[in-house]
Design a protein around this motif. Sequence first.
Motif, PDB file in Angstrom:
ATOM      1  N   HIS A   1       0.828  -1.205   0.000  1.00 35.70           N
ATOM      2  CA  HIS A   1       0.000   0.000   0.000  1.00 35.70           C
ATOM      3  C   HIS A   1       0.864   1.257   0.000  1.00 35.70           C
ATOM      4  N   SER A   2       0.425   2.259  -0.762  1.00 40.56           N
ATOM      5  CA  SER A   2       1.096   3.556  -0.690  1.00 40.56           C
ATOM      6  C   SER A   2       0.075   4.664  -0.937  1.00 40.56           C
ATOM      7  N   LEU A   3       0.399   5.837  -0.402  1.00 43.88           N
ATOM      8  CA  LEU A   3      -0.405   7.032  -0.618  1.00 43.88           C
ATOM      9  C   LEU A   3       0.540   8.143  -1.043  1.00 43.88           C
ATOM     10  N   ASN A   4       0.241   8.758  -2.186  1.00 39.56           N
ATOM     11  CA  ASN A   4       1.039   9.861  -2.708  1.00 39.56           C
ATOM     12  C   ASN A   4       0.182  11.114  -2.711  1.00 39.56           C
ATOM     13  N   GLY A   5       0.831  12.249  -2.562  1.00 39.15           N
ATOM     14  CA  GLY A   5       0.141  13.523  -2.646  1.00 39.15           C
ATOM     15  C   GLY A   5       0.928  14.470  -3.518  1.00 39.15           C
ATOM     16  N   GLY A   6       0.218  15.315  -4.252  1.00 40.07           N
ATOM     17  CA  GLY A   6       0.907  16.226  -5.148  1.00 40.07           C
ATOM     18  C   GLY A   6       0.208  17.551  -5.292  1.00 40.07           C
ATOM     19  N   LEU A   7       0.925  18.498  -5.890  1.00 39.80           N
ATOM     20  CA  LEU A   7       0.417  19.843  -6.073  1.00 39.80           C
ATOM     21  C   LEU A   7       1.039  20.431  -7.331  1.00 39.80           C
ATOM     22  N   GLY A   8       0.226  21.147  -8.110  1.00 39.59           N
ATOM     23  CA  GLY A   8       0.742  21.798  -9.305  1.00 39.59           C
ATOM     24  C   GLY A   8      -0.370  22.395 -10.135  1.00 39.59           C
ATOM     25  N   PRO A   9      -0.021  23.147 -11.163  1.00 37.79           N
ATOM     26  CA  PRO A   9      -1.029  23.805 -11.994  1.00 37.79           C
ATOM     27  C   PRO A   9      -1.803  22.823 -12.874  1.00 37.79           C
ATOM     28  N   THR A  10      -3.087  23.143 -13.085  1.00 38.96           N
ATOM     29  CA  THR A  10      -3.958  22.326 -13.926  1.00 38.96           C
ATOM     30  C   THR A  10      -4.844  23.245 -14.760  1.00 38.96           C
ATOM     31  N   LEU A  11      -4.895  22.969 -16.051  1.00 39.10           N
ATOM     32  CA  LEU A  11      -5.823  23.651 -16.950  1.00 39.10           C
ATOM     33  C   LEU A  11      -6.991  22.714 -17.198  1.00 39.10           C
ATOM     34  N   VAL A  12      -8.204  23.159 -16.823  1.00 38.01           N
ATOM     35  CA  VAL A  12      -9.424  22.374 -17.031  1.00 38.01           C
ATOM     36  C   VAL A  12     -10.229  23.072 -18.122  1.00 38.01           C
ATOM     37  N   TYR A  13     -10.758  22.312 -19.084  1.00 36.69           N
ATOM     38  CA  TYR A  13     -11.498  22.905 -20.204  1.00 36.69           C
ATOM     39  C   TYR A  13     -12.653  22.006 -20.614  1.00 36.69           C
ATOM     40  N   ARG A  14     -13.637  22.621 -21.252  1.00 36.25           N
ATOM     41  CA  ARG A  14     -14.799  21.875 -21.739  1.00 36.25           C
ATOM     42  C   ARG A  14     -15.466  22.672 -22.857  1.00 36.25           C
ATOM     43  N   ARG A  15     -16.263  21.961 -23.677  1.00 35.86           N
ATOM     44  CA  ARG A  15     -17.103  22.655 -24.657  1.00 35.86           C
ATOM     45  C   ARG A  15     -18.049  23.559 -23.891  1.00 35.86           C
ATOM     46  N   ASN A  16     -18.335  24.713 -24.437  1.00 39.57           N
ATOM     47  CA  ASN A  16     -19.120  25.729 -23.743  1.00 39.57           C
ATOM     48  C   ASN A  16     -20.555  25.261 -23.503  1.00 39.57           C
ATOM     49  N   TRP A  17     -20.961  25.298 -22.260  1.00 42.26           N
ATOM     50  CA  TRP A  17     -22.316  24.901 -21.888  1.00 42.26           C
ATOM     51  C   TRP A  17     -23.340  25.977 -22.247  1.00 42.26           C
ATOM     52  N   SER A  18     -22.893  27.163 -22.627  1.00 38.50           N
ATOM     53  CA  SER A  18     -23.828  28.232 -23.009  1.00 38.50           C
ATOM     54  C   SER A  18     -24.689  27.820 -24.195  1.00 38.50           C
ATOM     55  N   GLU A  19     -24.220  26.837 -24.961  1.00 35.99           N
ATOM     56  CA  GLU A  19     -24.988  26.320 -26.098  1.00 35.99           C
ATOM     57  C   GLU A  19     -26.172  25.464 -25.653  1.00 35.99           C
ATOM     58  N   LEU A  20     -26.203  25.077 -24.375  1.00 38.79           N
ATOM     59  CA  LEU A  20     -27.262  24.206 -23.854  1.00 38.79           C
ATOM     60  C   LEU A  20     -28.439  25.028 -23.346  1.00 38.79           C
ATOM     61  N   ASP A  21     -29.635  24.637 -23.748  1.00 43.33           N
ATOM     62  CA  ASP A  21     -30.842  25.304 -23.256  1.00 43.33           C
ATOM     63  C   ASP A  21     -30.951  25.128 -21.740  1.00 43.33           C
ATOM     64  N   GLY A  22     -31.208  26.202 -21.033  1.00 44.52           N
ATOM     65  CA  GLY A  22     -31.382  26.148 -19.589  1.00 44.52           C
ATOM     66  C   GLY A  22     -30.103  26.309 -18.789  1.00 44.52           C
ATOM     67  N   TYR A  23     -28.957  26.544 -19.456  1.00 37.86           N
ATOM     68  CA  TYR A  23     -27.692  26.685 -18.739  1.00 37.86           C
ATOM     69  C   TYR A  23     -27.655  27.982 -17.938  1.00 37.86           C
TER      70      TYR A  23
END
Length: 170
Positions: A84-106
């Motif tokens: 068993h092992s447990l690792n921990g980390g820290l650093g920059p992350t870029l999260v992206y997605r298709r724009n939800w503004s195109e969805l009705d009710g967003y």
Amino acid sequence: MSLKYFGLSLHPKGDDNAELMPLNPDGKGYLVLNVGGSVSYEHFFASDKFSVKAIQALYADCALRFAGFTHLGVRAVVFQLGRHSLNGGLGPTLVYRRNWSELDGYNLSTSFFGGNPEDKWQYRMIWYAGEFEYNYRFKERTDFSVSFVPGYPNIMSLSFGVRYWLKDKE
């Protein structure tokens, strides 16, 4: 090197756009299934106690739209006991997605992501993103691995898969 199924999104306060999330069993967006995966490469140094890790994930987000994240971070082994092992980390992350503004009710006003309604993509740069990873060694060079990303209070995620050592573990 790791390959993981990505996985499960947790929204501790629920989500105002829960009705746009088809794989949302509670109806409020607290727990949402995602469909996709991630690949990562980790390079250990300093007696296999510290590492640098890069992760690239591509998946269908909570609304089943194309999304992903790119992460680069430093990590440390928190503990190792037998298999068993447990690792921990820290650093920059870029999260992206298709724009939800195109969805009705967003409802854009509660969005975690940046970008304008007319943009094709929504994104968020997180300079302090972290990860906890539990690993269970079941073969000489192969671990079962579970990752938890604690993005409280907005989004937390869980993924699981296999970590394979390209060279022998010392």
